[in-house]
Write a protein that holds these residues in place. Sequence first.
Motif, PDB file in Angstrom:
ATOM      1  N   TRP A 114      30.777 -87.586  32.076  1.00 47.79           N
ATOM      2  CA  TRP A 114      30.136 -88.425  33.105  1.00 47.79           C
ATOM      3  C   TRP A 114      28.624 -88.371  32.930  1.00 47.79           C
ATOM      4  O   TRP A 114      28.043 -87.274  32.890  1.00 47.79           O
ATOM      5  CB  TRP A 114      30.532 -87.886  34.488  1.00 47.79           C
ATOM      6  CG  TRP A 114      30.044 -88.675  35.666  1.00 47.79           C
ATOM      7  CD1 TRP A 114      29.960 -90.027  35.799  1.00 47.79           C
ATOM      8  CD2 TRP A 114      29.616 -88.135  36.925  1.00 47.79           C
ATOM      9  NE1 TRP A 114      29.521 -90.357  37.052  1.00 47.79           N
ATOM     10  CE2 TRP A 114      29.302 -89.224  37.761  1.00 47.79           C
ATOM     11  CE3 TRP A 114      29.476 -86.843  37.424  1.00 47.79           C
ATOM     12  CZ2 TRP A 114      28.842 -89.048  39.071  1.00 47.79           C
ATOM     13  CZ3 TRP A 114      29.020 -86.670  38.726  1.00 47.79           C
ATOM     14  CH2 TRP A 114      28.709 -87.759  39.542  1.00 47.79           C
ATOM     15  N   ARG A 121      41.979 -81.872  39.547  1.00 48.78           N
ATOM     16  CA  ARG A 121      40.625 -81.570  40.001  1.00 48.78           C
ATOM     17  C   ARG A 121      39.628 -82.065  38.960  1.00 48.78           C
ATOM     18  O   ARG A 121      39.983 -82.239  37.788  1.00 48.78           O
ATOM     19  CB  ARG A 121      40.482 -80.076  40.279  1.00 48.78           C
ATOM     20  CG  ARG A 121      41.322 -79.684  41.500  1.00 48.78           C
ATOM     21  CD  ARG A 121      41.084 -78.289  41.951  1.00 48.78           C
ATOM     22  NE  ARG A 121      39.676 -77.976  42.014  1.00 48.78           N
ATOM     23  CZ  ARG A 121      39.174 -76.786  41.687  1.00 48.78           C
ATOM     24  NH1 ARG A 121      39.979 -75.825  41.310  1.00 48.78           N
ATOM     25  NH2 ARG A 121      37.885 -76.570  41.749  1.00 48.78           N
ATOM     26  N   THR A 122      38.394 -82.271  39.402  1.00 49.31           N
ATOM     27  CA  THR A 122      37.402 -82.902  38.529  1.00 49.31           C
ATOM     28  C   THR A 122      37.217 -82.127  37.224  1.00 49.31           C
ATOM     29  O   THR A 122      37.128 -82.726  36.145  1.00 49.31           O
ATOM     30  CB  THR A 122      36.059 -83.014  39.287  1.00 49.31           C
ATOM     31  OG1 THR A 122      36.264 -83.835  40.428  1.00 49.31           O
ATOM     32  CG2 THR A 122      34.975 -83.601  38.414  1.00 49.31           C
ATOM     33  N   HIS A 123      37.148 -80.805  37.307  1.00 49.75           N
ATOM     34  CA  HIS A 123      36.906 -80.039  36.072  1.00 49.75           C
ATOM     35  C   HIS A 123      38.093 -80.145  35.113  1.00 49.75           C
ATOM     36  O   HIS A 123      37.926 -80.080  33.897  1.00 49.75           O
ATOM     37  CB  HIS A 123      36.576 -78.579  36.398  1.00 49.75           C
ATOM     38  CG  HIS A 123      37.743 -77.756  36.825  1.00 49.75           C
ATOM     39  ND1 HIS A 123      38.485 -77.003  35.948  1.00 49.75           N
ATOM     40  CD2 HIS A 123      38.306 -77.586  38.028  1.00 49.75           C
ATOM     41  CE1 HIS A 123      39.448 -76.391  36.605  1.00 49.75           C
ATOM     42  NE2 HIS A 123      39.359 -76.722  37.867  1.00 49.75           N
ATOM     43  N   PRO A 150      25.880 -89.760  35.128  1.00 50.69           N
ATOM     44  CA  PRO A 150      25.790 -90.445  36.421  1.00 50.69           C
ATOM     45  C   PRO A 150      24.506 -91.231  36.603  1.00 50.69           C
ATOM     46  O   PRO A 150      23.531 -91.040  35.856  1.00 50.69           O
ATOM     47  CB  PRO A 150      25.857 -89.284  37.415  1.00 50.69           C
ATOM     48  CG  PRO A 150      25.288 -88.134  36.676  1.00 50.69           C
ATOM     49  CD  PRO A 150      25.615 -88.322  35.223  1.00 50.69           C
ATOM     50  N   VAL A 198      24.791 -75.680  29.130  1.00 53.49           N
ATOM     51  CA  VAL A 198      25.771 -75.626  30.221  1.00 53.49           C
ATOM     52  C   VAL A 198      26.847 -76.708  30.055  1.00 53.49           C
ATOM     53  O   VAL A 198      27.954 -76.580  30.592  1.00 53.49           O
ATOM     54  CB  VAL A 198      25.071 -75.726  31.600  1.00 53.49           C
ATOM     55  CG1 VAL A 198      24.693 -77.151  31.947  1.00 53.49           C
ATOM     56  CG2 VAL A 198      25.942 -75.136  32.699  1.00 53.49           C
ATOM     57  N   ALA A 199      26.521 -77.734  29.275  1.00 53.06           N
ATOM     58  CA  ALA A 199      27.500 -78.819  29.076  1.00 53.06           C
ATOM     59  C   ALA A 199      28.458 -78.528  27.925  1.00 53.06           C
ATOM     60  O   ALA A 199      29.448 -79.248  27.761  1.00 53.06           O
ATOM     61  CB  ALA A 199      26.759 -80.126  28.805  1.00 53.06           C
ATOM     62  N   VAL A 200      28.158 -77.499  27.130  1.00 59.53           N
ATOM     63  CA  VAL A 200      29.047 -77.167  26.008  1.00 59.53           C
ATOM     64  C   VAL A 200      30.283 -76.469  26.573  1.00 59.53           C
ATOM     65  O   VAL A 200      30.163 -75.525  27.354  1.00 59.53           O
ATOM     66  CB  VAL A 200      28.329 -76.225  25.010  1.00 59.53           C
ATOM     67  CG1 VAL A 200      29.268 -75.842  23.859  1.00 59.53           C
ATOM     68  CG2 VAL A 200      27.070 -76.883  24.476  1.00 59.53           C
ATOM     69  N   PRO A 201      31.477 -76.952  26.212  1.00 60.12           N
ATOM     70  CA  PRO A 201      32.688 -76.319  26.749  1.00 60.12           C
ATOM     71  C   PRO A 201      32.740 -74.844  26.383  1.00 60.12           C
ATOM     72  O   PRO A 201      32.186 -74.426  25.358  1.00 60.12           O
ATOM     73  CB  PRO A 201      33.825 -77.082  26.055  1.00 60.12           C
ATOM     74  CG  PRO A 201      33.224 -78.371  25.622  1.00 60.12           C
ATOM     75  CD  PRO A 201      31.797 -78.095  25.330  1.00 60.12           C
ATOM     76  N   LYS A 202      33.404 -74.063  27.229  1.00 57.12           N
ATOM     77  CA  LYS A 202      33.516 -72.616  27.001  1.00 57.12           C
ATOM     78  C   LYS A 202      34.106 -72.361  25.611  1.00 57.12           C
ATOM     79  O   LYS A 202      35.114 -72.969  25.246  1.00 57.12           O
ATOM     80  CB  LYS A 202      34.413 -72.003  28.071  1.00 57.12           C
ATOM     81  CG  LYS A 202      34.295 -70.509  28.178  1.00 57.12           C
ATOM     82  CD  LYS A 202      35.158 -69.991  29.317  1.00 57.12           C
ATOM     83  CE  LYS A 202      35.082 -68.470  29.365  1.00 57.12           C
ATOM     84  NZ  LYS A 202      36.011 -67.930  30.360  1.00 57.12           N
ATOM     85  N   ARG A 243      33.815 -92.682  39.822  1.00 63.09           N
ATOM     86  CA  ARG A 243      34.084 -91.465  40.605  1.00 63.09           C
ATOM     87  C   ARG A 243      35.583 -91.280  40.827  1.00 63.09           C
ATOM     88  O   ARG A 243      36.070 -90.159  40.918  1.00 63.09           O
ATOM     89  CB  ARG A 243      33.342 -91.522  41.955  1.00 63.09           C
ATOM     90  CG  ARG A 243      31.827 -91.418  41.823  1.00 63.09           C
ATOM     91  CD  ARG A 243      31.136 -91.471  43.192  1.00 63.09           C
ATOM     92  NE  ARG A 243      31.526 -90.328  44.009  1.00 63.09           N
ATOM     93  CZ  ARG A 243      30.922 -89.145  43.988  1.00 63.09           C
ATOM     94  NH1 ARG A 243      29.870 -88.970  43.209  1.00 63.09           N
ATOM     95  NH2 ARG A 243      31.348 -88.162  44.750  1.00 63.09           N
ATOM     96  N   LEU A 283      36.266 -87.398  41.678  1.00 65.02           N
ATOM     97  CA  LEU A 283      35.219 -86.955  42.610  1.00 65.02           C
ATOM     98  C   LEU A 283      35.458 -87.611  43.963  1.00 65.02           C
ATOM     99  O   LEU A 283      35.191 -87.023  45.009  1.00 65.02           O
ATOM    100  CB  LEU A 283      33.833 -87.330  42.075  1.00 65.02           C
ATOM    101  CG  LEU A 283      33.359 -86.523  40.871  1.00 65.02           C
ATOM    102  CD1 LEU A 283      32.159 -87.180  40.216  1.00 65.02           C
ATOM    103  CD2 LEU A 283      33.026 -85.088  41.266  1.00 65.02           C
ATOM    104  N   ALA A 291      37.547 -83.421  33.354  1.00 66.72           N
ATOM    105  CA  ALA A 291      36.492 -83.231  32.356  1.00 66.72           C
ATOM    106  C   ALA A 291      37.025 -82.461  31.145  1.00 66.72           C
ATOM    107  O   ALA A 291      36.681 -82.770  30.000  1.00 66.72           O
ATOM    108  CB  ALA A 291      35.310 -82.490  32.983  1.00 66.72           C
ATOM    109  N   ASP A 292      37.869 -81.480  31.392  1.00 68.62           N
ATOM    110  CA  ASP A 292      38.433 -80.689  30.290  1.00 68.62           C
ATOM    111  C   ASP A 292      39.282 -81.526  29.332  1.00 68.62           C
ATOM    112  O   ASP A 292      39.475 -81.159  28.178  1.00 68.62           O
ATOM    113  CB  ASP A 292      39.299 -79.536  30.844  1.00 68.62           C
ATOM    114  CG  ASP A 292      38.450 -78.361  31.285  1.00 68.62           C
ATOM    115  OD1 ASP A 292      37.273 -78.307  30.878  1.00 68.62           O
ATOM    116  OD2 ASP A 292      38.953 -77.504  32.043  1.00 68.62           O
ATOM    117  N   LEU A 316      37.078 -89.718  37.725  1.00 72.98           N
ATOM    118  CA  LEU A 316      36.766 -88.281  37.658  1.00 72.98           C
ATOM    119  C   LEU A 316      37.376 -87.481  38.808  1.00 72.98           C
ATOM    120  O   LEU A 316      37.235 -86.260  38.849  1.00 72.98           O
ATOM    121  CB  LEU A 316      35.249 -88.089  37.682  1.00 72.98           C
ATOM    122  CG  LEU A 316      34.546 -88.389  36.369  1.00 72.98           C
ATOM    123  CD1 LEU A 316      33.080 -88.679  36.605  1.00 72.98           C
ATOM    124  CD2 LEU A 316      34.704 -87.207  35.409  1.00 72.98           C
TER     125      LEU A 316
END
Lengths: 232, 347
Positions: A82, A71-73, A84, A101-105, A47, A52, A76-77, A50
């Motif tokens: 993670w 920040r966490t995002h 968990p 939803v886990a696929v990057p933009k 954590r 968190l 992740a970027d 990340l």
Amino acid sequence: MSLLEIDDIHTYYGESHILEGVSLEVEDGEVVALIGRNGVGKTTTLRSVLQLTAPRSGSITYRGEELVGKRTHEVADLGVGWIPEERRVFSQLSVTENIRVAVPKGGDVDAALELAFDTFPALAERSEANAGALSGGQQQMLAIARGLVGENDLLLIDEPSEGLAPQIVSDVAEAVQNAAREATVLLVEQNLPLAMDLADRFYLLDNGQVVEDGEATSGVTDDERIRRYLSA
Amino acid sequence: MSAIVPTLLAELATLPLVSYIDTLGQFLRPSTLVGVFVRGLSKSAIYVMIASGLTLVFGLMGVLNFAHGSLTMIGAYLGGLVMVLAVTGASGTVSRFAFFLVAVLVVFGALSALGGVIEVGLIRPLYDRPPIYQILLTFGVTLVLDELVRIVTLFYGLQPISEWQAALGTKPEPLTATIRLGSTTVSGLALFEILFGVVTVAAVWAFLTRTRYGLVVRAGSEDSEMTEALGIDVRRVFTTVFALGTGIAGIAGALLMWDPVWGASVPLAAETLLPAFVVVIVGGLGTFRGTVVAALIVGMIDAVTTWWFVNAVEFTGLPEMFIFLILVVTLIVRPQGLFGVAEVGGH
């Protein structure tokens, strides 16, 4: 330069001092196990990486870039995924939606779904089911698939075998090995033989500090000193 | 004691049971049922519009926005202002509908912007505090907004009349007329409200289920920490959803300005907030599907009880009591609501 370098971090929950100067390194392509009893700070270490639960002092660098203060995002970027403990799949979303939803933009959703379902055929059979309706083992596979499709170079996997029936654990071990082919892994695992089987190296945590580290071999499981730490 | 019993029996004997049976027969006539059904649907449409934004915001952010009703009220005034400025005596039906669409867009834009400012400037600093801080803050915001609107409307002489008659007067002609449906007649406004509610529900539903942003909102509603760890800036999603929620609240207000039962008035803030709370709690806090179903249930019960208390008992305050009775029964029997989970977590 290591892929991940944690240097003397101190992390708190409120006034509780959880990590008291943890330092460790993870090299590119490795599987590193973080072992120790319940409550010694393994999950808090993940954590902290990340952000968190951000450390109050110390440094965490990923590919040389400081993570503390991000920040966490944003972490992740950078490619830190993670997986968990207790899976934390989105139970009201379908399997496919959990992966999407886990696929990057801007990422290739079709390719991500293909990767996930090729890696875990059991998920393909239940692609439209709500994730909450999956078995514990399937949820764990989904959680790992979510980490895989996130285009991550480092996966932080927390207790993947927790709460699973023994016959499912071998499937999950195989899933972690699949993940390790795609990314570097920092693995928290209480099941010592499983951790040693999957990892290249290990760090042993006790009372918020690293007390042992070394090559992950089957001999570690018989080491009296380590067994004492784990059973104390 | 011995004197009371005969008195009670005498009173029971005088109850107009025959009259109630007659009224039941009247209620069961197809024309009455159709009329009550349409009125129920129109109430449901209004309830779903005023509750949608509230449930989206709570579902994602865990914030119970007490200022929601005030934002609906501001939407009513702002929509009314656009209509009063745009509509002239020569404006025909088509142009009045066109002006209404413009008013809806203006209201949605302005209220979304206001919502964004409130979220970023006031609520965001309190996310790490216990929920009571956000409740107190939004309650304070509602007091400030209500007083601001009261001052402005008094200054321009729009109050103390309970409804802003000028805004009511901008209705297109078909919405003031009654329309024959078989053997019964229903108001054009009721049908328009139903249509508007259906469009709103469809739009929100499509947003939630057909767009990536909607997928993120649903994921964030379930577990915002996990969503953030997937590389999604959940704070930005919070702002967007809060803005969207207040925008929808505003649109509901724009619709209500034409309804003589509601109208553009300062008390509209409280009058819409309470049923919105009932609907989101009955449906299950934070579930849009639950909100839609609960709005249908509450709207229908409201329409049926209103008919009975107008035609049989003649006590018009009682239907409102029934709405809150639904809330009380839900909280006792199924505290998480129809579609809610026992524990809301992930925030």
